[in-house]
Design an enzyme around this catalytic site. Structure first.
Site, PDB file in Angstrom:
ATOM      1  N   ALA A  58      -0.066 -75.263 -84.309  1.00 45.40           N
ATOM      2  CA  ALA A  58       0.867 -76.284 -83.839  1.00 45.40           C
ATOM      3  C   ALA A  58       0.359 -77.657 -84.224  1.00 45.40           C
ATOM      4  O   ALA A  58      -0.833 -77.860 -84.449  1.00 45.40           O
ATOM      5  CB  ALA A  58       1.046 -76.205 -82.323  1.00 45.40           C
ATOM      6  N   CYS A  59       1.300 -78.601 -84.337  1.00 42.61           N
ATOM      7  CA  CYS A  59       0.929 -80.009 -84.430  1.00 42.61           C
ATOM      8  C   CYS A  59       1.558 -80.710 -83.224  1.00 42.61           C
ATOM      9  O   CYS A  59       1.806 -80.071 -82.206  1.00 42.61           O
ATOM     10  CB  CYS A  59       1.361 -80.618 -85.762  1.00 42.61           C
ATOM     11  SG  CYS A  59       3.128 -80.574 -86.068  1.00 42.61           S
ATOM     12  N   THR A  60       1.866 -81.972 -83.323  1.00 49.25           N
ATOM     13  CA  THR A  60       2.297 -82.730 -82.151  1.00 49.25           C
ATOM     14  C   THR A  60       3.548 -82.153 -81.498  1.00 49.25           C
ATOM     15  O   THR A  60       3.609 -81.989 -80.285  1.00 49.25           O
ATOM     16  CB  THR A  60       2.572 -84.198 -82.540  1.00 49.25           C
ATOM     17  OG1 THR A  60       1.418 -84.717 -83.197  1.00 49.25           O
ATOM     18  CG2 THR A  60       2.862 -85.029 -81.304  1.00 49.25           C
TER      19      THR A  60
ATOM     20  N   ARG B 226       5.628 -79.401 -83.099  1.00 53.05           N
ATOM     21  CA  ARG B 226       6.192 -78.185 -83.688  1.00 53.05           C
ATOM     22  C   ARG B 226       5.174 -77.051 -83.773  1.00 53.05           C
ATOM     23  O   ARG B 226       3.977 -77.282 -83.932  1.00 53.05           O
ATOM     24  CB  ARG B 226       6.768 -78.480 -85.080  1.00 53.05           C
ATOM     25  CG  ARG B 226       5.763 -78.942 -86.095  1.00 53.05           C
ATOM     26  CD  ARG B 226       6.432 -79.290 -87.434  1.00 53.05           C
ATOM     27  NE  ARG B 226       6.989 -80.620 -87.433  1.00 53.05           N
ATOM     28  CZ  ARG B 226       7.721 -81.127 -88.424  1.00 53.05           C
ATOM     29  NH1 ARG B 226       7.970 -80.408 -89.487  1.00 53.05           N
ATOM     30  NH2 ARG B 226       8.196 -82.348 -88.350  1.00 53.05           N
TER      31      ARG B 226
END
Length: 597
Positions: free
Chosen positions: A424-426, A428
């Site tokens: 995951a990123c911020t 998504r």
């Protein structure tokens, strides 16, 4: 093109891990200043993070790129970073005037400080390169085996060793070509800064356009951590927190858009929603509007219209570029530690240049966005939240409990057997799946997902919002406990609007979906007279019902199908797996033959 895009997207996601540390650094540094809490140890702690960004990038990028996010990749990257920086320092020589007047016993310290200062602007690029090296070598050698008498150094322990040797040529290259690399970076920085307002405009537009791929993080890392020089630090963000009065131009333009423009777009979506559905979407739109206004996280808003109206999104990107031109023309300089939201605006107000001008600019952007979005939604009948076709579920603003939510996402993504990796990123989920056909997009949206992006045949991004990292962690925990070849149990999907529980059983073999099973399903949903329509949706049958109360969930359970869920008052999803299309055809045949008789 996809072969190039996939690794770049992985890099973009990996860059978010070290960037996520910056809010803590900015808070500690700012709150510790004399004009606020006046706590020197706090300010020093924040400055320590900014002073070691290269090391943080090395660790973060490596762990982000490692196939299982293992810390051994970060350890390898640290080894590579130290080898490159300290190895290159050997080739740096101090001119004679540096030691002029320095006592002999202090000469070694002065030379060491000179070498450190000479290499300081390379720390972030070296950190990124070390992270790439550590992550790539971890993926290649984490299972590497050595002869039995060297077995202790095999596997993950071998990765830092091979990384150290691989970094040595890079150290020699940097040391020998330091002056040329330094001149190249300086020329590039001067060229970017000399581009003035049009360079900022291009940056703003590309930043928004690249969000769909996640590559905007690479662009941001260059602008925020590399461009420009000030007292030994590089990058617009670093220079701003170091007190450079000319820094902040690559950040100030985001504030009118994130604090005012996109919340206004949410208000326009609310006012153009159907009256009977406004109450249902109010919580969702208020939540994502506040997220953008307070924190500057914009993807939940942007993905509500990005694919519905690409032309409207292009206008949004152009308006972002225009905001940079306006703030630059008015000499507005303001930075952030996380993003352009209210928290960073207030926190960094005192260090900014003309920050009050952002308020009238923001007010103008609020009116501009509201007018453009309301006109476009009505004119082109865009299916923004609250304007969907009848029967389509509205994404819930409040997700289910943590454990159930994670299992629900796993089930909607095709089950544990379809997931190769979960990151995951911020905002998504960044996933690798075996097949895209098993992914149930309507089920993901029913869980609250805002959008889905498929960069390649196996890469999948699910836009959720700020909870993405938490959900990814919960999914990894659930996957570690779930054996392959099984699907999550009953709690994995939310209950339908009528309150019926969702059934979820071990996966049935596609070959088991014989005519008798489909006939039993038809009877369990109330017979042909109760079925208005049936269609395959990925791995599910989507059955439109005349009367949902006639459905017998227990009868469906006994058939041994993967699961079922009433996702709307008149819509039932039955999970049957890859044979969904064939099952749909058989069900339609049975409905036709029953009607004929």
């Amino acid at each position: 093109m996809k072969q190039l895009l996939t690794p770049l997207q992985k890099l973009g996601g990996a860059l978010m891990l070290p960037i996520a540390v910056l809010p803590a650094a900015a808070l500690l540094l700012r709150l510790g200043q004399p004009d606020l809490l006046n706590i020197p140890v706090m300010a020093a702690a924040g400055q320590a993070i900014f002073s070691n960004l290269g090391l943080l990038f090395a660790v973060g990028v490596a762990i982000g790129l490692a196939r299982d996010n293992h810390g051994a990749a970060g350890m390898a990257a640290v080894v590579g970073y130290l080898v490159i920086i300290k190895g290159a320092a050997v080739f740096v020589t101090a001119p004679a005037d540096v030691l002029a007047g320095v006592p002999e016993h202090a000469g070694a310290l002065v030379i060491a400080a000179f070498k450190q200062q000479r290499l300081i602007e390379f720390t972030v690029p070296v950190g990124i390169v070390s992270g790439l090296l550590g992550g790539a070598l971890y993926n290649r050698f984490h299972n590497f085996t050595l002869p039995s008498y060297l077995a202790f150094f095999g596997g993950r322990r071998f990765v830092p060793i091979v990384t150290g040797f691989a970094a040595l040529p890079l150290a020699i290259l940097l040391g020998l070509e330091l002056s040329h690399i330094e001149a190249g970076m300086d020329s590039l920085s001067r060229a970017v800064l000399a581009a003035g307002p049009w360079g900022l405009f291009v940056y703003g537009v590309l930043n928004r356009l690249l969000i769909v791929t996640g590559l905007h993080n690479i662009l941001n890392s260059f602008a925020w951590f590399i461009v420009g020089h000030y007292h030994g630090v590089t990058g617009d963000m670093n220079r701003f927190f170091a007190g450079d009065p000319h820094a902040g131009s690559f950040m100030a333009g985001f504030f009118p858009v994130m604090m005012f423009g996109l919340p206004a777009a949410c208000l326009a979506m609310y006012h153009t929603a159907r009256r009977e559905r406004r109450a249902a979407v109010a919580g969702l739109l208020l939540s994502i509007a506040l997220t953008s206004f307070l924190t500057g996280v914009t993807e939940p808003v942007e993905f509500t219209f990005m694919f519905l109206a690409p032309g409207l999104y292009l206008v949004h990107a152009l308006l972002t570029g225009l905001a940079f031109i306006i703030t630059n023309a008015l000499d507005v300089r303001l930075g952030f530690g996380f993003s352009a939201g209210l928290f960073d605006y207030v926190l960094n107000f005192k260090d900014a240049t003309h920050p009050l001008l952002l308020l009238p600019i923001g007010a103008a952007y609020f009116g501009l966005y509201y007018g453009i979005f309301r006109f476009a939604i009505v004119k082109f009948d865009l299916k923004t939240p609250g304007r969907e076709a009848e029967g389509e579920p509205v994404p819930a603003a409040r997700p289910a409990a943590a454990g159930e939510r994670a299992l629900a996402y796993i089930a909607a993504l095709g089950g544990p057997e379809n997931l190769e990796s979960v990151n995951a990123c911020t905002t998504r989920l960044r996933l690798t799946v075996r097949t895209q056909d098993a992914v149930d997009v309507p089920a993901l949206k029913a869980l609250g997902a805002i959008g889905v992006v498929r960069p390649s045949a196996t890469a999948l991004q699910v836009i959720i919002g700020p909870l993405a990292e938490q959900i990814a962690g919960q999914m990894r925990e659930a996957l570690a406990q779930a054996p392959r070849g099984t699907v999550a149990m009953a709690a994995s999907l939310p209950a339908g609007p009528q309150g019926e529980p969702v059934s979820m059983l071990p996966s049935a073999d596609a070959a088991g979906l014989d005519r008798a099973t489909i006939s039993g399903l038809l009877a369990a949903v109330g017979g042909p007279a109760n079925v208005r329509d049936v269609a395959p949706t990925s791995s599910r049958l989507r059955i439109a019902l005349a009367d949902a109360s006639r459905v017998d969930p227990e009868a469906i359970r006994r058939l041994g199908l993967r699961g079922s869920a009433l996702v709307a008052p008149d819509c039932l999803h039955v999970i049957v797996g890859p044979a969904a299309s064939a099952a749909c055809m058989t069900l339609r045949e049975l409905m036709g033959s029953t009607s004929a008789s």
